[in-house]
Design an enzyme around this catalytic site. Sequence first.
Site, PDB file in Angstrom:
ATOM      1  N   LYS A  77      47.792  43.576  33.019  1.00  0.00           N
ATOM      2  CA  LYS A  77      47.992  43.161  31.627  1.00  0.00           C
ATOM      3  C   LYS A  77      48.696  44.214  30.794  1.00  0.00           C
ATOM      4  O   LYS A  77      49.425  43.883  29.867  1.00  0.00           O
ATOM      5  CB  LYS A  77      46.650  42.786  30.979  1.00  0.00           C
ATOM      6  CG  LYS A  77      46.085  41.475  31.508  1.00  0.00           C
ATOM      7  CD  LYS A  77      45.054  40.894  30.569  1.00  0.00           C
ATOM      8  CE  LYS A  77      44.562  39.555  31.096  1.00  0.00           C
ATOM      9  NZ  LYS A  77      43.469  38.998  30.288  1.00  0.00           N
ATOM     10  N   LYS A 115      48.622  32.831  41.693  1.00  0.00           N
ATOM     11  CA  LYS A 115      47.469  32.154  41.092  1.00  0.00           C
ATOM     12  C   LYS A 115      47.916  31.146  40.028  1.00  0.00           C
ATOM     13  O   LYS A 115      48.844  31.416  39.276  1.00  0.00           O
ATOM     14  CB  LYS A 115      46.567  33.220  40.442  1.00  0.00           C
ATOM     15  CG  LYS A 115      45.185  32.724  40.080  1.00  0.00           C
ATOM     16  CD  LYS A 115      44.338  33.825  39.445  1.00  0.00           C
ATOM     17  CE  LYS A 115      44.554  33.875  37.956  1.00  0.00           C
ATOM     18  NZ  LYS A 115      43.437  34.495  37.209  1.00  0.00           N
ATOM     19  N   LYS A 156      47.300  29.993  33.077  1.00  0.00           N
ATOM     20  CA  LYS A 156      47.790  29.440  31.817  1.00  0.00           C
ATOM     21  C   LYS A 156      48.973  30.224  31.284  1.00  0.00           C
ATOM     22  O   LYS A 156      49.695  29.762  30.423  1.00  0.00           O
ATOM     23  CB  LYS A 156      46.672  29.358  30.780  1.00  0.00           C
ATOM     24  CG  LYS A 156      45.839  30.608  30.599  1.00  0.00           C
ATOM     25  CD  LYS A 156      44.541  30.281  29.842  1.00  0.00           C
ATOM     26  CE  LYS A 156      43.491  31.368  30.039  1.00  0.00           C
ATOM     27  NZ  LYS A 156      42.143  30.909  29.755  1.00  0.00           N
TER      28      LYS A 156
HETATM   29  P1  AMP Z   1      40.761  33.270  32.728  1.00  0.00           P
HETATM   30  O1  AMP Z   1      41.427  31.980  32.435  1.00  0.00           O
HETATM   31  O2  AMP Z   1      41.640  34.198  33.503  1.00  0.00           O
HETATM   32  O3  AMP Z   1      40.116  33.888  31.533  1.00  0.00           O
HETATM   33  O4  AMP Z   1      39.588  32.932  33.738  1.00  0.00           O
HETATM   34  C1  AMP Z   1      38.398  32.268  33.384  1.00  0.00           C
HETATM   35  C2  AMP Z   1      37.604  31.943  34.617  1.00  0.00           C
HETATM   36  O5  AMP Z   1      38.343  31.003  35.420  1.00  0.00           O
HETATM   37  C3  AMP Z   1      37.325  33.141  35.549  1.00  0.00           C
HETATM   38  O6  AMP Z   1      36.053  32.974  36.167  1.00  0.00           O
HETATM   39  C4  AMP Z   1      38.423  33.048  36.556  1.00  0.00           C
HETATM   40  O7  AMP Z   1      38.095  33.666  37.773  1.00  0.00           O
HETATM   41  C5  AMP Z   1      38.582  31.536  36.718  1.00  0.00           C
HETATM   42  N1  AMP Z   1      39.954  31.198  37.095  1.00  0.00           N
HETATM   43  C6  AMP Z   1      41.071  31.345  36.346  1.00  0.00           C
HETATM   44  N2  AMP Z   1      42.163  30.940  37.036  1.00  0.00           N
HETATM   45  C7  AMP Z   1      41.707  30.552  38.252  1.00  0.00           C
HETATM   46  C8  AMP Z   1      42.356  30.031  39.418  1.00  0.00           C
HETATM   47  N3  AMP Z   1      43.671  29.841  39.478  1.00  0.00           N
HETATM   48  N4  AMP Z   1      41.570  29.713  40.480  1.00  0.00           N
HETATM   49  C9  AMP Z   1      40.235  29.890  40.438  1.00  0.00           C
HETATM   50  N5  AMP Z   1      39.577  30.379  39.372  1.00  0.00           N
HETATM   51  C10 AMP Z   1      40.302  30.699  38.297  1.00  0.00           C
END
Ligand code: AMP
Length: 347
Positions: A127, A210, A213
């Site tokens: 980041k 991955k 968003k």
């Molecule tokens: P974030 O959107 O990065 O804040 O992630 C929020 C939660 O969603 C965390 O537990 C991440 O590990 C999970 N997460 C985000 N993107 C993915 C993805 N592509 N696959 C699986 N889990 C995800």
Amino acid sequence: MTEVVQTPSQLGTQFVPRVFSGIQPTGGLTLGNYLGAIKRFVDMQSSGVETFYCMVDLHAITMPQNPDDLRRATRELAAGYLAAGLDPAQSALFNQSQVPEHAQLAWIFNCVARMGWLNRMTQFKDKAGKNREAASVGLFAYPTLMAADILVYHATHVPVGEDQKQHIELTRDIATKFNHDYGVDFFPIPEPVIEGAATRVMSLRDGTKKMSKSDPSDASRINMTDDTDTIAKKIRKAKTDPDALPSEADGLADRPEARNLINIYAGLADKSVDEVIAEVGGMEFSAFKPQLAELAVSKLSPIATEMARLMEDTAEIDKILRAGAEKARAVTAPILAQTYDIVGMVS
Ligand code: AMP
Ligand code: TRP
């Protein structure tokens, strides 16, 4: 609304099992968030343990946020949790900033964690990018707040996606060092819960990246607010290879895109990869994709509809978050008070 059971979280050296997890309210929710996190949070709420689920708005501002967008994203994330089946009578649902003990404990942990530990965090490196000098101090200290989120509940289990494993390891290091430095057995050593077929949902355009968003290509992800046609179109256009699906799960090893679609199918259908392969092995993508699209639409569009309905009454969402924060504070206030006492703060 059920009362928080005020059982002592620490019985001798035994900790009562307790679940905590959080998601940053930044931008929309993707299928990755749903399968990797929210759906599993919902599954855990009926497991008989106390569950605490948080919108980590204080974490969100480690990167610049427009205040109105942050407010909206916080409510939309709450709507996502609720629409996916989270029951505020069973789980505490709240935003982090309404439970001040998170930030208070984070300060103590800033004084426990070592610079060297935080320097190794890959999320910070990703980041902050090339210009680390310009990153906020909050972005660097992000993991100590995350450790506080978890430990201020004496939480023992933390459902997260694969990418959060390193942060949970740091949380364990902080708990261990605190206990050791103060000669107590006060904080539990929490376990990450990374299970299911879809702990790492990949981009629909590139099976090695991955689903996120923040990916500039909207076609790379399924958003929880996408309509039926959009979901179907994104799946139809998802990158694949020319071969038919294998008849054994081993056959997915070097085929990231095929593996991703199978994992998504398994996650949505609540099946194992082997069960899915038994069903669809040998199929051409031209036949499998419509089947996956139908499954995705049937699972996701009711959630999108319910999210839109909930977003029409944000006062109701705010009420749920206030009640959740109150429930949370019944647990966090005594744990913070005991922590202050251990550390030597006069009260
Ligand atoms: P974030 O959107 O990065 O804040 O992630 C929020 C939660 O969603 C965390 O537990 C991440 O590990 C999970 N997460 C985000 N993107 C993915 C993805 N592509 N696959 C699986 N889990 C995800
Ligand atoms: N760091 C997590 C993410 O980026 C969000 C988060 C903050 C979290 N505090 C947490 C997850 C505590 C689990 C437990 O997704």
